[in-house]
Design a protein around this motif. Structure first.
Motif, mmCIF file in Angstrom:
data_model
loop_
_atom_site.group_PDB
_atom_site.id
_atom_site.type_symbol
_atom_site.label_atom_id
_atom_site.label_comp_id
_atom_site.label_asym_id
_atom_site.label_seq_id
_atom_site.Cartn_x
_atom_site.Cartn_y
_atom_site.Cartn_z
ATOM 1 N N SER A 27 0.828 -1.203 0.000
ATOM 2 C CA SER A 27 0.000 0.000 0.000
ATOM 3 C C SER A 27 0.861 1.252 0.000
ATOM 4 N N THR A 31 1.390 3.765 -3.261
ATOM 5 C CA THR A 31 1.022 5.167 -3.053
ATOM 6 C C THR A 31 2.186 6.084 -3.379
ATOM 7 N N ASN A 34 2.765 6.560 -6.999
ATOM 8 C CA ASN A 34 1.800 7.476 -7.617
ATOM 9 C C ASN A 34 1.944 8.907 -7.109
ATOM 10 N N GLY A 36 2.326 9.871 -3.868
ATOM 11 C CA GLY A 36 1.832 10.113 -2.522
ATOM 12 C C GLY A 36 2.906 9.892 -1.474
ATOM 13 N N GLU A 40 -0.057 8.629 3.518
ATOM 14 C CA GLU A 40 -1.224 8.424 2.658
ATOM 15 C C GLU A 40 -1.402 6.938 2.334
ATOM 16 N N GLY A 41 -0.288 6.223 2.206
ATOM 17 C CA GLY A 41 -0.367 4.788 1.995
ATOM 18 C C GLY A 41 -0.966 4.072 3.184
ATOM 19 N N LEU A 44 -4.682 4.766 3.159
ATOM 20 C CA LEU A 44 -5.328 3.904 2.175
ATOM 21 C C LEU A 44 -5.494 2.493 2.732
#
Length: 219
Positions: A27, A31, A34, A36, A40-41, A44
């Protein structure tokens, strides 16, 4: 809990935590790929019912192994809580295999993590529940109380989605389906939760009666 069951719970707990660690790593990595952040991972990661339920299951198994050395252990080792966890992990596996598995094709270690949280842990935890959890005190009225967990998750998803525009599952995607259809979907899933919970209580009470009769026959 007898020693063999404790060893079984330990192995299952270790596998559960390993699968969750893999899921968290992927995760965060995806993230960051991309654009992030690791935080943020993590956010998520914590958005999925699968993850939250596997955390609950791993916590229950760990509490069963460690006993009273954790403050949460008395709560997590309650038969009602352990049965509610069984209800939830069954639904995790059923929904994933019936509705979501065909939506992607993981490979490598991601496939390993996927199999652990959706297939291996549900089977291992159900085996633990059947073998090691005392069920004589399970009551039909507990079934409704157990629905507070999936219901709380539903409102959590709606709140997260209203803020971020992201929904973890297609059948809860308000942007695509609208609130009315998502509510209908949620009611259908809640009905499945209730059916599974009733079945677990019925099985648990039947097992407890058999054990009492067996003890009486030996007396």
């Amino acid at each position: 809990m007898t020693r063999p069951y404790r060893q079984f719970a330990l192995v299952a707990a270790l596998l559960g935590w390993f699968g969750l660690a893999l899921q968290l790593w992927f995760s965060i990595r995806m993230t960051e790929d991309n654009g992030g952040t690791a935080l943020e991972g993590l956010w998520l990661f914590l958005g999925f019912y699968t993850i939250l339920t596997n955390l609950l299951v791993a916590g229950v198994l760990t509490a069963a192994v460690t006993g009273s050395r954790s403050r949460l252990s008395p709560f997590l080792t309650r038969p009602g809580v352990q049965t509610a966890a069984a209800m939830s992990i069954v639904i995790v596996s059923a929904i994933y295999n019936l509705m979501l598995r065909q939506l992607w094709s993981p490979s490598g270690w991601l496939l390993v993590a996927d199999v652990i949280v959706h297939d291996a842990m549900p089977l291992l935890y159900l085996a633990y529940w059947w073998l090691a959890v005392p069920k004589g005190g399970l009551r039909w009225t507990q079934v409704l109380a157990w629905q507070s967990y999936p219901a709380g998750y539903f409102f959590y998803v709606l709140l997260r989605g209203a803020v971020s525009g992201w929904y973890p599952y297609p059948f809860l995607d308000v942007r695509e389906l609208g609130y009315a259809q998502v509510l209908i979907d949620a009611i259908g899933v809640l009905a499945a939760f209730i059916v599974v919970a009733l079945l677990l209580v019925a099985l648990g009470r039947w097992q407890a009666r058999r054990q009492r009769h067996a003890i009486a026959d030996l007396a």
